[in-house]
Design an enzyme around this catalytic site. Sequence first.
Site, PDB file in Angstrom:
ATOM      1  CB  THR A 130      -0.931   0.002   1.228  1.00 25.55           C
ATOM      2  OG1 THR A 130      -1.707  -1.204   1.218  1.00 25.55           O
ATOM      3  CG2 THR A 130      -1.873   1.194   1.190  1.00 25.55           C
TER       4      THR A 130
ATOM      5  CE  LYS B 270      -5.058   2.610   2.263  1.00 19.50           C
ATOM      6  NZ  LYS B 270      -6.337   1.943   2.628  1.00 19.50           N
TER       7      LYS B 270
ATOM      8  CG  ASP C 250      -8.659   1.415   0.127  1.00 22.07           C
ATOM      9  OD1 ASP C 250      -9.843   1.800   0.168  1.00 22.07           O
ATOM     10  OD2 ASP C 250      -8.106   0.828   1.073  1.00 22.07           O
TER      11      ASP C 250
ATOM     12  CE  LYS D 153      -8.949  -4.037   5.525  1.00 26.94           C
ATOM     13  NZ  LYS D 153      -8.914  -2.569   5.684  1.00 26.94           N
TER      14      LYS D 153
ATOM     15  CG  ASP E 173      -3.867  -4.538   1.121  1.00 24.17           C
ATOM     16  OD1 ASP E 173      -2.757  -4.298   0.608  1.00 24.17           O
ATOM     17  OD2 ASP E 173      -4.441  -3.745   1.896  1.00 24.17           O
TER      18      ASP E 173
ATOM     19  CG  ASP F 278       0.595  -3.946   2.806  1.00 21.85           C
ATOM     20  OD1 ASP F 278      -0.435  -4.110   3.477  1.00 21.85           O
ATOM     21  OD2 ASP F 278       0.825  -2.903   2.163  1.00 21.85           O
TER      22      ASP F 278
END
Length: 373
Positions: A151, A178, A206, A283, A336, A338
């Site tokens: 990200t 982002k 995102d 998540k 995702d 990271d």
Amino acid sequence: MLLILQSSLDSFCYVQNMKIKAVKAVPIDLKLKEPFSIANETVDIGENVFLKFETDEDIIGWGCATPDSVTNETKETVVDCFNNIVKDILIGEDPLRINFLNDVIEEKVKGNSSLRAGVNMALYDILGKKADMPLYKLLGGYKDKIETSVTIGLNPVDVMIEKAKRFVSQGFTCLKIKCGMDADQDIEVVLAIRNAVGPNIKLRLDANEGYTLEKALRVIETLEKLGADIEMLEQPTPAKYLYALKEVTAQCTVPIMADETALTLRDSLKLVKMEIADMINIKLMKIGGITNAIKANTYAEIAEIPVMAGCMNESMAAMAAGVHFACAFKNVQYADLDSALDFEQDIVKGGARYENGFVIPSDKPGLGIEVDL
């Protein structure tokens, strides 16, 4: 003969009846290498609460809660709830009865989803160690690695471009950018990054709820017209406006992923039933752990909606659980994962490693982590 058989059965039952004898929660602030900005906040530390469960068979299970404004928690609420409610539930119980303990905690603990996630993953860590198997194989082991994005937080354009080039030089093949603060600047940044990294690197956006319907469509239409080739757009509109997200999904030329809209297991079911988004970001910290993540993924798979395994500002202690979950199931097609790369110094070793754009779970039993605590 019957006496011998009964004796064998008694021995078997005794061996299986493991007990949790001690538990503790330890809050640790992990400093980020640099402040991380998204559309609605900037942070410079990752608040993590490490959970340690000791059993009477000398197996230790590790879990980790990562409270966040999205889940409406703090490390104080997590520790308080653990010490005053969860601790009494766990002591003396068999940690292998994961579904039972998960249901009890779901009933007794309202909110504090990251705490529930941390407890749940610690139980799975014990299960993997008891079985002498890495968790992803114990859960089904569909794959042994998964491509992950890294990200790029909101920053001046030149800084974001430099980060993109650095990640690509490190072998990563997918970037999450982002956006959501300024549509025009977002377009500029994405085009510049595409030009800097070339056509073979996947770009995900995102917006963290930062766009209106109109802005989301304008950004994507402009980028597509100019050849930016966007893989997906995550949570473009505010989470509470379900029909705005549904409308973006209906009109947008790239797949739309729900994130903040998918806070709970019930949210995931609603997203599937109402066909709100093309994809769902699961998540563990939002949904309350591996058990609930498996349920949500099953909903999505039946509806042929692919899932991403995502993370918060998580230590490897928590992120490893996400990696094991992601690799266990076919329908978890995106990752995702990271966050562990962002800290100056984690207190955890093992769990997962990065190689050529993929994150690879440890083959050691359970989560495969070592915690210096």
